[in-house]
Design an enzyme around this catalytic site. Structure first.
Site, PDB file in Angstrom:
ATOM      1  N   ARG A  93       0.640 -11.923   5.492  1.00 45.01           N
ATOM      2  CA  ARG A  93       2.080 -12.174   5.323  1.00 45.01           C
ATOM      3  C   ARG A  93       2.928 -11.720   6.511  1.00 45.01           C
ATOM      4  NH1 ARG A  93       2.497 -10.307  -1.089  1.00 45.01           N
ATOM      5  NH2 ARG A  93       1.026 -11.856  -1.871  1.00 45.01           N
ATOM      6  N   HIS A 148      -6.375 -14.545   9.404  1.00 46.53           N
ATOM      7  CA  HIS A 148      -5.071 -13.973   9.716  1.00 46.53           C
ATOM      8  C   HIS A 148      -5.183 -12.796  10.680  1.00 46.53           C
ATOM      9  CE1 HIS A 148      -3.389 -16.533   6.623  1.00 46.53           C
ATOM     10  NE2 HIS A 148      -4.296 -16.086   5.769  1.00 46.53           N
ATOM     11  N   PRO A 181       0.815  -1.210   0.000  1.00 46.00           N
ATOM     12  CA  PRO A 181       0.000   0.000   0.000  1.00 46.00           C
ATOM     13  C   PRO A 181       0.853   1.267   0.000  1.00 46.00           C
ATOM     14  CG  PRO A 181      -0.862  -1.584   1.568  1.00 46.00           C
ATOM     15  CD  PRO A 181       0.453  -2.124   1.093  1.00 46.00           C
ATOM     16  N   GLU A 182       0.453   2.225  -0.808  1.00 45.01           N
ATOM     17  CA  GLU A 182       1.141   3.511  -0.887  1.00 45.01           C
ATOM     18  C   GLU A 182       0.237   4.580  -0.285  1.00 45.01           C
ATOM     19  OE1 GLU A 182       2.818   4.034  -4.859  1.00 45.01           O
ATOM     20  OE2 GLU A 182       2.950   1.857  -5.092  1.00 45.01           O
ATOM     21  N   ARG A 238      20.315  15.304  -5.924  1.00 43.28           N
ATOM     22  CA  ARG A 238      20.697  13.912  -5.752  1.00 43.28           C
ATOM     23  C   ARG A 238      21.509  13.432  -6.948  1.00 43.28           C
ATOM     24  NH1 ARG A 238      17.489  11.461  -1.600  1.00 43.28           N
ATOM     25  NH2 ARG A 238      17.016  13.210  -0.207  1.00 43.28           N
TER      26      ARG A 238
END
Length: 284
Positions: A115, A95, A2-3, A157
């Site tokens: 997970r 879960h 998820p973002e 950068r």
């Protein structure tokens, strides 16, 4: 994973359902779910008993629940973490890792994680901003975010532009999906050297990051499977609007060329070979 749009969708749901409610009991059903809480599961449970949740906040991909004790519950969803609001008599999810019961006896808050890469932890004194995530940069929706300063830092950068977008100490919340989508909109290949971007191009790219994530939030985020859902167990539908990510071999909606997939940092990048040509020289 998820973002920002997916995490923000979850945050909004959690805030709606738990703000102002007092925790009657917390239950840890799998120790790995609180592995980041170094004092252990018993301490986590004891610290939450009888405290009131004041809201739900977010920094990038992290959530936290400020508590009236001055502490905070900090959470990261990992790859499959879910925060679900469920009736107390609802059957336990396969879960289920952590359960929060409230004194009003109404709906529970449950942390489900297939997970077990995600988890929750208690941040002592972290109600305003947990120290554990203070190093995470602001995201484009934070009031303190300054796009021109981020564009200048991006150009300073010595790396590839996609690597820079995924650096959560530069700009937070952007992950693989929305980086690819922003780069497609900006007509930039992810391997483009950051120090060869003009300020105008950098600003355009960051604007696309903001815009694509804003559009995804309206759609409830992007769901490719049942692992990402909101607090009501519903999937987002922004996957229908993706122009690059996950569309290998499909025609580019701008020029018709077949979208390509390339290996990138043990994951995949998707781009248009015509609209986003590879740079002739790699980043130093």
């Amino acid at each position: 994973m998820p973002e920002l749009p997916e995490v923000e969708t979850v945050r909004q749901g959690v805030e709606r359902w738990v703000t102002g409610r007092t925790v009657a009991a917390a239950e840890v059903l799998h120790p790995r779910a609180v592995r980041r809480h170094v004092a252990g599961a018993e301490d986590f449970v004891a610290a939450l008993r009888g405290v009131k949740v004041l809201g739900a906040r977010r920094r990038g991909k992290y959530l936290w629940l400020p508590l009236d004790s001055g502490d905070a519950v900090v959470g990261h969803l990992g790859m499959s973490g879910q925060l679900l609001v469920q009736p107390p008599d609802a059957e336990d999810e396969k879960h289920l890792r952590i359960r929060f019961r409230f004194e009003d006896g109404e709906s529970e808050l449950r942390f489900v994680d297939q997970r077990t890469f995600g988890g929750l932890a208690l941040s002592r004194g972290g109600a305003e901003l947990p120290a554990e995530i203070a190093h995470i940069a602001l995201d484009p929706f934070d009031a303190g975010y300054r796009e021109a300063a981020v564009a200048a830092a991006l150009r300073a950068r010595k790396t590839e532009v996609k690597r820079a977008l995924l650096d959560q100490t530069l700009i937070s919340g952007v992950g693989n999906i929305y980086a690819d989508e922003a780069l497609w909109r900006a007509k930039l290949h992810g391997g483009r050297p950051t120090d060869r971007l003009s300020q105008a191009v950098a600003l355009t790219l960051l604007g696309h990051c903001r815009d694509v994530m804003a559009e995804a939030m309206v759609a409830g985020g992007t769901s490719f499977d049942a692992l990402y859902v909101n607090v009501n167990g519903e999937s987002g539908y922004f996957d229908r609007s993706l122009n690059a990510y996950g569309r290998e071999g499909e025609p580019c909606s701008r020029c018709g060329s077949a979208i390509r997939r390339e290996s990138f940092m043990n994951r995949s990048s998707f781009s248009c070979p015509r609209c986003q040509p590879k740079p002739r020289l790699s980043a130093r």
